[in-house]
Enzyme design. Structure first.
Site, short mmCIF file in Angstrom:
data_model
loop_
_atom_site.label_atom_id
_atom_site.label_comp_id
_atom_site.label_asym_id
_atom_site.label_seq_id
_atom_site.Cartn_x
_atom_site.Cartn_y
_atom_site.Cartn_z
CD GLU A 93 1.40 -3.91 -0.31
OE1 GLU A 93 0.63 -4.29 -1.21
OE2 GLU A 93 2.46 -3.29 -0.51
CG HIS A 135 5.88 -4.77 -8.08
ND1 HIS A 135 6.29 -4.22 -6.89
CD2 HIS A 135 6.87 -4.52 -8.95
CE1 HIS A 135 7.49 -3.69 -7.01
NE2 HIS A 135 7.87 -3.85 -8.28
CG HIS A 188 5.15 -1.73 1.77
ND1 HIS A 188 5.30 -2.73 0.83
CD2 HIS A 188 6.07 -1.99 2.73
CE1 HIS A 188 6.27 -3.55 1.21
NE2 HIS A 188 6.75 -3.11 2.35
#
Length: 238
Positions: A70, A191, A43
């Site tokens: 991401e 997450h 990410h």
């Protein structure tokens, strides 16, 4: 079987904290795949405080499983993804100064924007996923954008699960996943998933294709060893 994609942002944070190239992300990614993980996730953020844009380009050359990038689809990010062409791009609406992702897309408010971005990625052969809260209406909105998958934002599940509210924690996610499957969307999740809650989550979310886990997995690996943790996740996901 649900695939495990390992987010290596925390390894990049550790590397950057001392300069140099320790830990080496290339070696780490190769080891993670060798230990059985089925994907590598990164990410990159605009300030490159952990994953650098060059890391994405270097990792593309060596990742042999699924490569997932991401990020918030700002122009710089879009250009990076189109250059690297990962297996999957996961669109996350995080602010530039966000410590970590903290909300899913409002897929109704941002529908037109998402339609355009997703169209661009899919025209280049990149599978798309949208980060969403466990909200049936947001899932319905996602289906109208042309995305291939959604990624359920699981922070609320993890928080409530840790407090002992197992059934309450999973209910909205099961409902959202059911709707997503009915609408033909693939289902990912991520997450705050960890060794304590991942088995319960997997058992209650039908058609779960992939989980992306980074912070918890790396922290657990400090204690238990990376190879052990990879195989512990795989065991729980079977």
């Amino acid at each position: 079987m649900t695939k495990l994609s390992v987010n290596i942002n925390k390894l990049a944070t550790l590397r950057n904290s001392r300069g140099g190239n320790v830990p080496d992300l290339i070696t780490s990614a190769q080891d993670i795949e060798a230990f059985g993980a089925e994907g590598i996730t990164i990410h990159p953020r605009p300030d490159e405080r952990h994953i650098r844009y060059q890391d994405a380009k270097d990792l593309k050359k060596i990742v042999t499983t699924e490569f997932n990038i991401e990020g918030n689809p700002v122009p710089k990010f879009i250009d990076l993804v189109l250059e690297v062409k990962p297996t999957q791009v996961t669109l996350v609406p995080d602010a530039e100064d966000a410590i970590t992702s903290n909300a899913g897309w409002d897929t109704q408010k941002h529908k037109d924007f998402l339609v355009d971005v997703i169209k661009t990625f899919k025209e280049n052969g990149i599978r798309t996923s949208i980060f969403v809260d466990p909200d049936v209406e947001m899932v319905k909105g996602a289906a109208k954008t042309g995305t291939d998958r959604i990624e359920l934002y699981t922070e609320s599940f993890a928080h409530q699960f840790a407090e002992g509210h197992k059934e309450k924690s999973i209910a909205p996610f099961a409902e959202a996943a059911k709707m997503a499957h009915q609408l033909g969307l693939g289902i990912n999740a991520g997450h705050d998933l960890n060794l304590d809650n991942i088995k319960f989550f997997k058992e209650h979310i039908p058609h779960l294709l992939e989980v992306s886990i980074g912070h918890a997995l790396i922290c657990e690996s400090i204690y238990l060893g990376l190879e052990n943790v990879i195989n512990m996740y795989l065991h729980r996901l079977k």
